[in-house]
Write a protein that holds these residues in place. Structure first.
Motif, short mmCIF file in Angstrom:
data_model
loop_
_atom_site.label_atom_id
_atom_site.label_comp_id
_atom_site.label_asym_id
_atom_site.label_seq_id
_atom_site.Cartn_x
_atom_site.Cartn_y
_atom_site.Cartn_z
N GLY A 133 0.79 -1.24 0.00
CA GLY A 133 0.00 0.00 0.00
C GLY A 133 0.81 1.28 0.00
N TYR A 134 2.09 1.16 -0.33
CA TYR A 134 2.94 2.36 -0.38
C TYR A 134 3.56 2.50 -1.77
N ARG A 135 3.81 3.73 -2.19
CA ARG A 135 4.58 4.00 -3.39
C ARG A 135 5.58 5.10 -3.07
N TYR A 136 6.55 5.22 -4.00
CA TYR A 136 7.61 6.21 -3.85
C TYR A 136 7.27 7.44 -4.69
N VAL A 137 7.53 8.60 -4.17
CA VAL A 137 7.32 9.84 -4.94
C VAL A 137 8.60 10.68 -4.91
N LEU A 138 8.80 11.45 -5.96
CA LEU A 138 10.03 12.21 -6.13
C LEU A 138 9.70 13.68 -6.43
N GLY A 139 10.48 14.59 -5.87
CA GLY A 139 10.14 16.00 -5.96
C GLY A 139 10.71 16.77 -7.12
N SER A 140 11.53 16.12 -7.95
CA SER A 140 12.14 16.83 -9.08
C SER A 140 12.55 15.80 -10.13
N VAL A 141 13.33 16.21 -11.09
CA VAL A 141 13.97 15.35 -12.10
C VAL A 141 12.98 14.65 -13.04
N LEU A 142 11.99 13.95 -12.50
CA LEU A 142 11.06 13.21 -13.35
C LEU A 142 10.21 14.16 -14.20
N THR A 143 9.78 13.67 -15.36
CA THR A 143 9.03 14.54 -16.27
C THR A 143 7.64 14.86 -15.73
N GLN A 144 7.05 13.94 -14.93
CA GLN A 144 5.75 14.23 -14.31
C GLN A 144 5.84 15.47 -13.42
N VAL A 145 7.00 15.65 -12.76
CA VAL A 145 7.17 16.80 -11.87
C VAL A 145 7.25 18.10 -12.69
N LEU A 146 7.97 18.03 -13.80
CA LEU A 146 8.03 19.18 -14.71
C LEU A 146 6.64 19.56 -15.20
N LEU A 147 5.86 18.52 -15.49
CA LEU A 147 4.49 18.74 -15.96
C LEU A 147 3.70 19.54 -14.91
N HIS A 148 3.73 19.08 -13.65
CA HIS A 148 2.98 19.79 -12.60
C HIS A 148 3.49 21.21 -12.43
N GLN A 149 4.81 21.37 -12.55
CA GLN A 149 5.39 22.70 -12.35
C GLN A 149 5.11 23.64 -13.52
N SER A 150 4.55 23.13 -14.60
CA SER A 150 4.24 24.01 -15.73
C SER A 150 3.23 25.08 -15.33
N ILE A 151 2.56 24.87 -14.19
CA ILE A 151 1.62 25.91 -13.72
C ILE A 151 2.36 27.23 -13.49
N ILE A 152 3.64 27.14 -13.12
CA ILE A 152 4.43 28.37 -12.89
C ILE A 152 4.54 29.16 -14.20
N GLY A 153 4.92 28.47 -15.26
CA GLY A 153 5.11 29.14 -16.54
C GLY A 153 3.79 29.60 -17.15
N LEU A 154 2.75 28.77 -17.00
CA LEU A 154 1.45 29.13 -17.58
C LEU A 154 0.91 30.40 -16.93
N GLU A 155 1.01 30.48 -15.60
CA GLU A 155 0.55 31.70 -14.91
C GLU A 155 1.40 32.90 -15.31
N THR A 156 2.71 32.67 -15.42
CA THR A 156 3.62 33.77 -15.80
C THR A 156 3.22 34.31 -17.17
#
Ligand SMILES: *Cc1c(COP(=O)(O)O)cnc(C)c1O
Length: 457
Positions: free
Chosen positions: A227-250
């Protein structure tokens, strides 16, 4: 110098917050290379990745064709507590520098975690909850990601186990307490709680740990528990995807006032904030609609883009994670003590690595005393006390603004101010006392890391 027709802060309305993330890979002709299995060296299949990561996040990780991906309502609702974040016109800094350049910064430090990392933490916690998981494991270096994830997990009622690099665990007790306030359990890494931790402790007794090592432990902890999974805060492309909110708002904020940036600058650790900030602009460049000058800024002590190799490498020290093709210093590279903990990773996002390799982005490295000079200069006129990581971007923004002063060019500069530095006062103290060193690895030092790169056919 300026007639100030643009407000000091460009705020967006709640309903102007993006409803979709933007996946820049959809517009890349040369896609980032696939993740490979650490043993067979074959591209990782979704089922294999799903043993480690949440199912929906694996889907996002592997999707390099869908340009826009809906942000679920629950995530948008959480975003609304601290977003849209302001885009600030740095009038005071411009005046102090006496530059004709127009400087803007997107401020992501306006939440308790103190950085942009919450943007991805909440998304990852949401998908874990959706999947019916009990909890997640992760690593944290300086502590920003662990803090962000703790907040996100407590919001969705998930258990959160954080492996914190031992040196930070000892040096940053307050970060640790913030995580515990949000209900996370925090273990100093390397630890005796995992097989890989025990192995590393045996080989390097007394080690103060590293990010790569904490990742290995967190991955093992996730796969060992039901019932556990690993999550990562950077590097992976999924993280870049979520962070695109920064650029879209900008971009929305700039478009409101008809502003087109010339230069866009971000600090680069694993590449998530920079990737997120530049994504929509890079998309325009890739589609041939507009041109921008992008600059990634990294510490001279951990120069993965400016001095690294573009090769397949392990993402962690224990070599349990998939192999990623990226600009890397080698997973065995241990950077010297540097006060920008969030920029000490040996590799770089595979998306940014590919864009850099294709000549679509510039990279610069800067030494830390010059970074702190910029941080202080910025704090004194703009008020915000910046994180050391963010101050790498400030350094280059100021350098570019000073070039404009020489040439008289009125360039528009946008940079990402990723967070605040309240937990980094020990670093500021070293700087003020003149005790901060600018260690730059020699070619010989780097060779050791390169020698450990895996041989991929
Ligand atoms: C983690 C962090 C960074 C670097 O991470 P990226 O993934 O490269 O964005 C930069 N600034 C702050 C404040 C951070 O916490």
């Amino acid at each position: 110098m300026s007639d100030k027709t643009i407000p000091y802060k460009i705020y967006l309305e709640e309903n102007e917050m993006p409803r979709q993330w933007y996946n820049v890979r959809a517009d890349m002709k040369n896609k980032p290379a696939p993740l490979l299995h650490p043993k067979t060296h074959q591209p990782m299949k979704a089922e294999e990745l799903e043993a480690v990561f949440c199912k929906e996040l694996v889907k996002q990780e592997l999707d390099d064709t869908t340009a826009y991906i809906d942000i679920p309502e629950e995530i948008r609702n959480f975003y609304k507590m601290y977003r849209p974040s302001p885009l600030v016109r740095a009038y005071c800094l411009e005046e102090r520098l006496q530059t004709p350049a127009k400087i803007y910064y997107k401020f992501e430090g306006n939440n308790t975690s103190g950085s942009h990392k919450l943007n991805s933490a909440i998304a990852q916690a949401y998908y874990a909850k959706q999947q019916g998981l009990k909890g997640v494991t992760t690593e944290t270096g300086a502590g920003q990601w662990g803090t962000a994830l703790s907040m996100a997990c407590s919001y969705f009622g998930l258990d959160c186990n954080v492996y914190m690099v031992k040196v930070s665990y000892e040096q940053k007790p307050f970060r640790r307490e913030v995580m515990r306030t949000y209900g996370a359990s925090v273990t100093p890494s390397p630890s005796e709680t995992t097989e890989v931790g025990k192995r590393i402790l045996e080989a390097h007794p007394g080690t103060s740990g590293s990010l790569g090592c904490a990742i290995s432990e967190a991955v093992e902890a996730a796969t060992a528990k039901e019932g556990y999974r690993y999550v990562l805060g950077s590097v992976l492309t999924q993280v870049l995807l979520h962070q695109s909110i920064i650029g879209l708002e900008t971009k929305t904020a700039l478009d409101k006032y008809g502003i087109t940036p010339d230069i866009i600058i971000g600090c680069a650790g694993g590449g998530s904030n920079l990737g997120g900030l530049i994504s929509p602009f890079m998309g325009e460049k890739l589609r041939g609609e507009k041109d921008y000058h992008f600059i990634a800024v990294e510490p001279a002590s951990c120069p993965s883009l400016t001095r690294g190799r573009y090769a397949y490498d392990f993402c962690d020290t224990g070599m349990v994670c998939p192999l990623a093709k990226m600009y890397t210093l080698g997973s065995g590279f241990i950077p010297s003590a540097n006060h920008a903990g969030g920029l000490r990773y040996h590799g770089m996002s595979s998306v940014l690595s590919q864009l850099y390799d294709d000549g679509l982005m510039e990279a610069r490295s800067v030494v830390q005393t010059e970074v702190f000079e910029a941080a202080e200069q910025f704090a004194r006129v703009e008020g915000i006390l910046p994180a050391p990581e963010s101050s790498h971007a400030i350094r280059v923004a100021i350098d570019e603004a000073m070039k404009c002063k020489e040439t008289g060019e009125e360039k528009t500069i946008v940079f990402g101010l990723t967070g605040t530095g309240y937990f980094d006062m020990m670093a500021y103290e070293k700087f003020h006392n003149g005790e901060m060193a600018d260690y730059v690895p020699t070619d010989e030092d780097l060779k050791q890391g390169f020698d450990g790169l895996p041989q991929i056919g």
